[in-house]
Write an enzyme that holds these catalytic residues in place. Structure first.
Site, mmCIF file in Angstrom:
data_model
loop_
_atom_site.group_PDB
_atom_site.id
_atom_site.type_symbol
_atom_site.label_atom_id
_atom_site.label_comp_id
_atom_site.label_asym_id
_atom_site.label_seq_id
_atom_site.Cartn_x
_atom_site.Cartn_y
_atom_site.Cartn_z
ATOM 1 N N THR A 17 1.603 -4.693 4.218
ATOM 2 C CA THR A 17 1.441 -5.084 5.621
ATOM 3 C C THR A 17 0.842 -6.485 5.781
ATOM 4 O O THR A 17 0.989 -7.098 6.835
ATOM 5 C CB THR A 17 0.531 -4.082 6.353
ATOM 6 O OG1 THR A 17 -0.728 -4.027 5.679
ATOM 7 C CG2 THR A 17 1.159 -2.714 6.404
ATOM 8 N N ASP A 18 0.158 -6.981 4.739
ATOM 9 C CA ASP A 18 -0.575 -8.250 4.902
ATOM 10 C C ASP A 18 0.322 -9.430 5.268
ATOM 11 O O ASP A 18 -0.058 -10.278 6.070
ATOM 12 C CB ASP A 18 -1.366 -8.585 3.627
ATOM 13 C CG ASP A 18 -2.533 -7.631 3.403
ATOM 14 O OD1 ASP A 18 -2.851 -6.852 4.320
ATOM 15 O OD2 ASP A 18 -3.129 -7.662 2.310
ATOM 16 N N THR A 58 0.820 -1.212 0.000
ATOM 17 C CA THR A 58 0.000 0.000 0.000
ATOM 18 C C THR A 58 0.851 1.259 0.000
ATOM 19 O O THR A 58 0.487 2.278 -0.590
ATOM 20 C CB THR A 58 -0.932 -0.016 1.234
ATOM 21 O OG1 THR A 58 -1.787 -1.146 1.118
ATOM 22 C CG2 THR A 58 -1.783 1.236 1.313
ATOM 23 N N SER A 95 1.649 -7.428 -0.950
ATOM 24 C CA SER A 95 2.409 -8.440 -0.206
ATOM 25 C C SER A 95 1.782 -9.827 -0.286
ATOM 26 O O SER A 95 2.446 -10.824 -0.002
ATOM 27 C CB SER A 95 2.611 -8.022 1.243
ATOM 28 O OG SER A 95 1.414 -8.040 1.962
HETATM 29 N N1 ASP Z 1 -2.817 -5.334 0.721
HETATM 30 C C1 ASP Z 1 -1.669 -4.530 1.022
HETATM 31 C C2 ASP Z 1 -0.411 -5.379 0.951
HETATM 32 O O1 ASP Z 1 -0.151 -6.130 1.865
HETATM 33 C C3 ASP Z 1 -1.825 -3.969 2.356
HETATM 34 C C4 ASP Z 1 -0.743 -3.069 2.798
HETATM 35 O O2 ASP Z 1 0.294 -2.896 2.209
HETATM 36 O O3 ASP Z 1 -0.943 -2.485 3.860
HETATM 37 O O4 ASP Z 1 0.304 -5.268 -0.004
#
Ligand code: ASP
Length: 323
Positions: free
Chosen positions: A89-90, A12, A56
């Site tokens: 973050t995932d 993100t 991710s």
């Molecule tokens: N869906 C995103 C990822 O993990 C979420 C994020 O980056 O916070 O790439």
């Protein structure tokens, strides 16, 4: 001035809203990410290396393995004080845990990201990058293993997990708390992580599955995995390591096929402990030579099993890495 290498992978933090597809999509390069944080110039000289630009959920354990090698390559340079990795973050907790087990370097390696995209109101990415570079550049961070820096908190790789789907304070270390905090002018550590284990392997075995136990679950998924056959299974048990009778049968079946089974808990705080001896408890499955995951979450136990299987397929030898 200290030098920090920022390795970008996507997430993100590197996304913007796309009005055609009506959602966030990868849009920001590694260089753009750093340019959005001019304050970095007061903290460290930054070199940007783009590893990938993907969400991710597209990052595989094999990619995490390659990322660890890349981080070690840059950390080995004398002029480099530390490494920052930007990442979605995932699966961020899985990547930093794999790195913590694999990295050779004792220099700080920090992972960070963002919950809000670069085009959203109040993006948290720039502040998170600044905080992560502060940690990577500070001498107090040396020897504390791989860390996750988010929302001005520093978390140990083995302990941290994502706890909220959208909040900027999503990362926490349940039962432990952060090991440090980032302030405007300094990084303060209050704790040294105890579990800085290393697993030295040149290969990773990716064919490892995670099954989450739910009330009434039977042995069907275990039979499917044994038919493949997979190389290892992690079971997220109930409570401190108990499973329904159908799951016990499934575990016994895959064990009779020679597949290593690691028992973690679906509860996010506390160890798997052999407290009970009724049918379905960890004790009742001891004859199947299962391995207890200690305090690791299911997703981290799976990462560890993948690395250990790169070294040995022997269940007793695997168990030593989980003790
Ligand atoms: N869906 C995103 C990822 O993990 C979420 C994020 O980056 O916070 O790439």
């Amino acid at each position: 001035m200290k030098k920090v290498v920022v390795i970008t992978t996507g997430g993100t933090i590197a996304m913007k809203y796309d009005s055609v597809t009506k959602g966030l999509v990868p849009a920001v390069s590694g260089e753009d990410l750093i340019e959005a944080v001019p304050e970095l110039a007061d903290v460290a000289e930054v070199e940007v290396v783009e590893f990938s630009n993907v969400p991710s959920g597209h990052v595989t354990p094999k990619m995490m393995f390659e990322l660890a090698k890349l981080a070690d390559k840059y950390a080995a340079k004398e002029e480099v004080s530390g490494i920052v990795i930007t990442h979605g973050t995932d699966t961020q907790e899985e990547t930093i845990y794999l790195l913590s087990l694999l990295l050779d370097t004792g220099k700080p390696v920090c992972i960070t990201g963002a919950m809000r995209g670069a085009s959203e109101m109040g993006p948290d990415g720039p502040a998170n990058i600044l905080a992560a570079v502060k940690v990577a550049a500070c001498k107090e961070a040396v020897g504390r293993g791989a860390m996750l820096v988010f929302n001005d908190e520093v978390h140990a790789a083995a302990e941290v997990t994502k706890t909220h789907t959208t909040s900027c304070s999503t990362f926490a270390s349940p039962g432990w708390g952060p090991i440090g905090h980032v302030y405007f002018d300094k990084v303060v550590f209050r704790r040294q992580p105890e579990n800085l284990q290393k697993i030295k392997t040149e290969v990773i075995e990716e064919d490892v599955y995670l099954i989450k136990t739910v009330a009434g679950l039977d042995d069907y998924l275990f039979k499917c995995l044994a038919a493949k056959p997979v190389k290892g299974i992690v079971v997220e048990a109930l409570g401190c390591g108990n499973v329904p009778l159908g799951v016990k049968q499934g575990i016994e079946y895959v064990r009779s096929c020679g597949i290593p089974v690691v028992l973690a808990s679906r509860v996010h705080t506390g160890r798997v402990v052999p407290a009970y001896s009724y049918e379905g408890s960890a004790v009742s499955m001891a004859a199947s030579n299962i391995i207890l995951a200690g305090e690791l979450t299911g997703q981290k136990a799976r990462i560890k099993l993948m690395l250990v299987l790169g070294i040995t397929k022997d269940v007793d030898a695997i168990r030593k890495y989980f003790n």
